[in-house]
Design an enzyme around this catalytic site. Structure first.
Site, short mmCIF file in Angstrom:
data_model
loop_
_atom_site.label_atom_id
_atom_site.label_comp_id
_atom_site.label_asym_id
_atom_site.label_seq_id
_atom_site.Cartn_x
_atom_site.Cartn_y
_atom_site.Cartn_z
N SER A 139 0.70 -0.68 -0.06
CA SER A 139 -0.34 -0.15 -0.32
C SER A 139 0.66 1.56 0.50
CB SER A 139 -1.03 0.02 1.24
OG SER A 139 -0.31 -0.40 2.03
N GLY A 198 0.41 4.59 0.07
CA GLY A 198 -0.85 5.67 0.31
C GLY A 198 -1.49 6.68 -1.04
N GLY A 236 -1.62 4.21 -4.44
CA GLY A 236 -2.76 3.28 -4.46
C GLY A 236 -1.70 1.72 -4.46
N GLY A 291 -4.96 0.59 6.17
CA GLY A 291 -4.93 -0.28 5.67
C GLY A 291 -5.56 -2.05 5.81
N ASP A 292 -5.85 -1.28 6.88
CA ASP A 292 -6.88 -2.46 7.32
C ASP A 292 -7.70 -3.31 6.54
OD1 ASP A 292 -5.09 -2.26 9.71
OD2 ASP A 292 -7.21 -1.42 10.16
#
Ligand SMILES: O=P(O)(O)OC[C@@]1(O)O[C@H](CO)[C@@H](O)[C@@H]1O
Length: 309
Positions: free
Chosen positions: A217, A219, A222, A248-249
């Site tokens: 990931s 930020g 993408g 992120g989860d």
């Protein structure tokens, strides 16, 4: 069901302040409390998508009771947390209303005894036969061995349950060597794991170290995915502003949700990035704006190439 593991659960407290300044005293304009820890957030997003989810990990003391009471109120989430003599930690997210930036303060968590760690491993083995996939998420509390995730990955494999690992540092390094199906590092975690700041190289390197698929990931840039089937980049239609805690989860939830539905990688990545952006738009981790999610899903871009057979 999908099983999420949060060894270091938390009561997530979010404070909103007009403007956060070091050395100053602040008036908090709004306080929210949610059951948290990465795997708990993943479970809440999965349940909102209509999946059956079981949450395991540790819980203890007064904060642990609040976490469990709040979890009981989330439809579709089954609580299989293992009791601890210590007290579940709190995490504090401070949102600066002026800039929208979030500052995160995470307590280390309670110390887990060897007997409690053994009890958890037994509970985990009992849950695996009913799991279609497992997510191992977040930091390890003191007392849990640094190779804990590596062991949990090997156990899941012995039950033929696919595993996604989302952690950092040495637990990630050791976990990767145990060959998880997917890892989801952010840019810093990936650079720390591989020593490379070039995400393209680093995702390939992380695969060589043992992860079957790597979804980084990055930020606002993408997701970058390196998998056996090919390589892809998924980007949101525009950068979204809001609280990134839990973004992120939401990526983890999107990947798991789409992988248990056996969707191809580009669709998995599209779901993950749309959910992640829709989470940033909501003020607290583990929740997303459904309308925004559906609208973003139509407009995300996934580009890449399928590996030659
Ligand atoms: O200390 P960890 O386990 O790495 O992260 C914990 C945490 O900051 O991550 C979530 C957001 O991803 C929060 O809900 C949670 O409290």
């Amino acid at each position: 069901m999908i099983l999420t593991v949060t060894l270091n659960t938390a009561l997530d407290i979010t404070y909103r302040v007009r403007s956060l300044r070091p050395h100053a005293s602040h008036r908090v304009s709004e306080v929210t409390e949610r059951p948290g820890g990465k795997g708990v957030n993943v479970a809440r997003v999965l349940a909102a998508l209509g999946h059956e989810v079981t949450v395991t990990g540790f819980t203890g003391g007064a904060t642990g009771r609040v976490v469990q009471e709040r979890l009981a109120a989330v439809p579709g989430v089954v609580d299989a947390l293992v009791p601890l003599s210590g007290t579940t930690r709190r995490t504090i997210a401070v949102v600066d209303e002026r800039t929208g930036d979030t500052t995160q303060l995470n307590e280390p968590g309670p110390t887990v005894t060897p007997a409690e760690w053994s009890a958890f491993q037994e509970a985990y083995e009992d849950l695996l036969p009913s799991a279609s996939a497992v997510a191992l998420c977040g930091s390890l509390p003191p007392g849990v061995p640094v190779g804990a995730y590596a062991g949990l990955i090997r156990t899941a494999r012995s039950f033929s349950v696919p595993v996604l690992l989302d952690t950092s540092g040495e637990p990630l390094r050791r976990g990767v060597a145990a060959r998880p199906d997917i890892i989801k590092p952010n840019a810093d975690e990936l650079a720390e794991l591989t020593g490379s700041h070039d995400p393209l190289r680093a995702t390939q390197d992380a695969r060589r170290r043992g992860a079957s698929a790597v979804v980084a990931s990055l930020g606002p840039a993408g997701l970058l995915a390196a998998t056996r089937e090919g390589r892809w980049q998924a980007t949101p239609p525009a950068s979204v502003r809001g609280n990134p805690t839990g973004a992120g989860d939401a990526v983890v939830a999107g990947l798991l949700s789409a992988s248990v539905e056996h969707l191809p990688w580009p669709d998995r990545l599209a779901r993950a990035i749309a959910l992640s952006a829709a989470t940033v738009l909501t003020p607290v981790a583990g929740e997303f704006d459904r309308e925004a999610y559906e609208e973003l899903l139509e407009r995300v871009t996934v580009s890449g190439e399928v590996s030659a057979a």
